[in-house]
Design a protein around this motif. Structure first.
Motif, PDB file in Angstrom:
ATOM      1  N   VAL A 151       0.852  -1.186   0.000  1.00 23.78           N
ATOM      2  CA  VAL A 151       0.000   0.000   0.000  1.00 23.78           C
ATOM      3  C   VAL A 151       0.889   1.238   0.000  1.00 23.78           C
ATOM      4  CG1 VAL A 151      -1.684   1.309   1.356  1.00 23.78           C
ATOM      5  CG2 VAL A 151      -1.899  -1.172   1.156  1.00 23.78           C
ATOM      6  N   VAL A 152       0.671   2.122  -0.989  1.00 23.55           N
ATOM      7  CA  VAL A 152       1.488   3.340  -1.061  1.00 23.55           C
ATOM      8  C   VAL A 152       0.643   4.596  -0.870  1.00 23.55           C
ATOM      9  CG1 VAL A 152       3.328   2.317  -2.464  1.00 23.55           C
ATOM     10  CG2 VAL A 152       1.366   3.332  -3.623  1.00 23.55           C
ATOM     11  N   GLY A 153      -0.653   4.408  -0.702  1.00 21.42           N
ATOM     12  CA  GLY A 153      -1.515   5.571  -0.468  1.00 21.42           C
ATOM     13  C   GLY A 153      -2.981   5.148  -0.472  1.00 21.42           C
ATOM     14  N   ILE A 154      -3.856   6.113  -0.233  1.00 16.59           N
ATOM     15  CA  ILE A 154      -5.300   5.814  -0.301  1.00 16.59           C
ATOM     16  C   ILE A 154      -5.844   6.531  -1.534  1.00 16.59           C
ATOM     17  CG2 ILE A 154      -7.532   6.010   0.844  1.00 16.59           C
ATOM     18  CD1 ILE A 154      -6.224   5.668   3.480  1.00 16.59           C
ATOM     19  N   ALA A 155      -6.330   5.742  -2.487  1.00 15.58           N
ATOM     20  CA  ALA A 155      -6.837   6.325  -3.739  1.00 15.58           C
ATOM     21  C   ALA A 155      -8.202   6.974  -3.511  1.00 15.58           C
ATOM     22  CB  ALA A 155      -6.936   5.243  -4.807  1.00 15.58           C
ATOM     23  N   ALA A 156      -9.017   6.376  -2.655  1.00 11.70           N
ATOM     24  CA  ALA A 156     -10.353   6.923  -2.355  1.00 11.70           C
ATOM     25  C   ALA A 156     -10.762   6.439  -0.967  1.00 11.70           C
ATOM     26  CB  ALA A 156     -11.360   6.454  -3.400  1.00 11.70           C
ATOM     27  N   PRO A 157     -10.782   7.334   0.039  1.00 11.16           N
ATOM     28  CA  PRO A 157     -11.123   6.899   1.398  1.00 11.16           C
ATOM     29  C   PRO A 157     -12.614   6.619   1.550  1.00 11.16           C
ATOM     30  CG  PRO A 157     -10.664   9.270   1.342  1.00 11.16           C
ATOM     31  CD  PRO A 157     -10.451   8.760  -0.052  1.00 11.16           C
ATOM     32  N   ALA A 158     -12.944   5.587   2.338  1.00 12.06           N
ATOM     33  CA  ALA A 158     -14.346   5.223   2.662  1.00 12.06           C
ATOM     34  C   ALA A 158     -15.267   5.389   1.457  1.00 12.06           C
ATOM     35  CB  ALA A 158     -14.851   6.044   3.847  1.00 12.06           C
ATOM     36  N   LEU A 159     -14.906   4.730   0.375  1.00 12.13           N
ATOM     37  CA  LEU A 159     -15.656   4.899  -0.874  1.00 12.13           C
ATOM     38  C   LEU A 159     -16.935   4.064  -0.879  1.00 12.13           C
ATOM     39  CD1 LEU A 159     -15.591   6.248  -3.723  1.00 12.13           C
ATOM     40  CD2 LEU A 159     -14.548   4.134  -4.557  1.00 12.13           C
TER      41      LEU A 159
END
Ligand code: PHB
Length: 395
Positions: free
Chosen positions: A378-386
């Motif tokens: 995991v290198v980041g969150i593309a879309a939080p709580a989608l």
């Protein structure tokens, strides 16, 4: 066959049992029902390109039930498995076998979106409690949503939308989309396009082949001439292994990305060909949460396999079922309270906290991952709580 024609059959059997006991010991219909095991039908692919996905879902469902001592809500659990072979044309008949012949109380299935639509048609009519542990067909929790159908995996839109967003945020303006020509690949393509468009990017070309074909060469040959900065794809299972290997051997310089299924559960088989590929998904191999660490170790100990998103989705299908059945103390006929508990469930998933949207679709983070050294990091969150938009669903 209508709902009314099926449930009474089961209740009719209970009445027959009642007639054989003496008046002084007459238990309630509910007590008899509780004594009967809870039948859980697993309709999943155990052969073909998605076989490993179906196996991991199964192992994880069985693991959760074993952790609960083999019982849910006080009732023994009996599992009935059916190989759907990822063949949509057989789906209505296969679903009928489980629902009408075997009279399962709950159906957990499946992986392939086309097969899911066949299941959906039957379970909407019969009212059978159904939990979808993978297939992302958007309609299941959009226009065709149903109060007896829940999903613990994703909509096809979700991960691809996250990937499109992440790519757009990097400044990519022109991309291509390649996939199998069926609901999952096409709906993921729509999500990818929508995410990319949020940052002014566009999909200039879509290339497809029939599911589950793997004749990728004619498609790969076109890529260098497309003038795109990135190629997004939806492939999974055996097909994903082959696509990634052939993409690498073709020496194509355009970066490859996609819905995370591309590198999920298959990194070992893809080897160095997968190194550096970025994907978006609701799971990754290095999530720093205690629930995930316990889950991964237990899954590895039990199956000698690494956990992946399919295992997580299966585990969460069983976790959600447990929440519902425990809330009604095994009385699955108490539909109002069963569904209420499931709709409001707050579950600690190995992927992080999860909940249900109004359309009974999962709400979760979509992570951006990079394949490195055999892990989807995991290198980041593309879309939080989608949450899926749930367009057209009225529940
Ligand atoms: C689908 O057909 O919905 C599907 C199949 C395999 C995946 C994801 C989605 O990995």
């Amino acid at each position: 066959m209508s709902f009314e024609k099926i449930r009474p059959t089961r209740r009719g059997l209970m009445k027959g049992a009642l007639a054989t006991v003496t008046a002084s010991t007459v238990p309630t219909g509910w007590a008899i029902a509780q004594a009967r095991p809870l039948k859980v039908g697993l309709m999943l692919p155990y052969s073909g390109t998605f076989a490993k996905l179906g196996e991991n879902i199964t192992f994880a469902v069985e693991m959760l039930i074993a952790e609960k001592g083999g019982k849910l809500g006080g009732r023994e659990v009996q599992i009935i498995k059916l190989d759907d072979e990822s063949k949509p044309e057989n789906a209505p008949q296969n679903t009928d076998r489980l629902v009408k012949r075997d009279q399962v109380d709950v159906l957990i299935g499946t992986v392939h979106s086309g097969v899911q639509m066949g299941i959906h048609k039957v379970v909407r009519e019969t009212g059978t409690l159904t939990i979808v542990p993978n297939a992302g067909a958007n309609a299941v929790t959009r226009a065709l949503c149903a109060k007896n159908v829940f999903r613990t995996s994703f909509t096809n839109w979700q991960p691809a939308y996250g990937m499109g967003l992440a790519l757009g945020a990097k400044g990519v303006k022109k991309a291509a989309w390649i996939t199998w020509d069926y609901a999952a690949g096409n709906e993921a393509g729509e999500g990818f396009k929508e995410g990319l468009a949020k940052h002014g990017g566009e999909v200039v070309r879509t290339l497809t082949l029939k599911f589950p074909d793997t004749n990728f060469q004619p498609l790969l040959a076109q890529i260098p001439g497309l003038g795109v900065e990135a190629v997004g794809v939806f492939f999974a299972g055996g097909g994903a292994v082959q696509f990634v290997k052939e993409y690498k051997s073709a020496g194509i310089q355009v970066p490859l990305c996609g819905s995370g299924f591309l590198t999920e559960g298959v990194l070992g088989a893809q080897g160095a060909a997968a190194e550096g590929i970025e994907t978006a998904l609701h799971y990754g191999d290095n999530l720093d949460n205690a629930r995930d660490k316990v889950f991964r170790k237990a899954f590895q100990d039990r199956t000698q396999r690494e956990a992946d998103v399919y295992a997580v989705q299966g585990y969460d299908a069983a976790q959600l079922l447990a929440v519902g059945i425990e809330a009604v103390k095994g009385n699955i006929e108490d539909e109002a309270n069963l569904y209420k508990a499931m709709r409001s469930a707050k579950i600690e998933s190995p992927r992080g906290p999860i909940s249900m949207s109004a359309s009974q679709e999962i709400v979760h983070n979509i992570y951006l991952r990079r394949a490195e050294g055999g892990l989807n990091k995991v290198v980041g969150i593309a879309a939080p709580a989608l949450a899926d938009p749930g367009t057209g669903c009225k529940l």
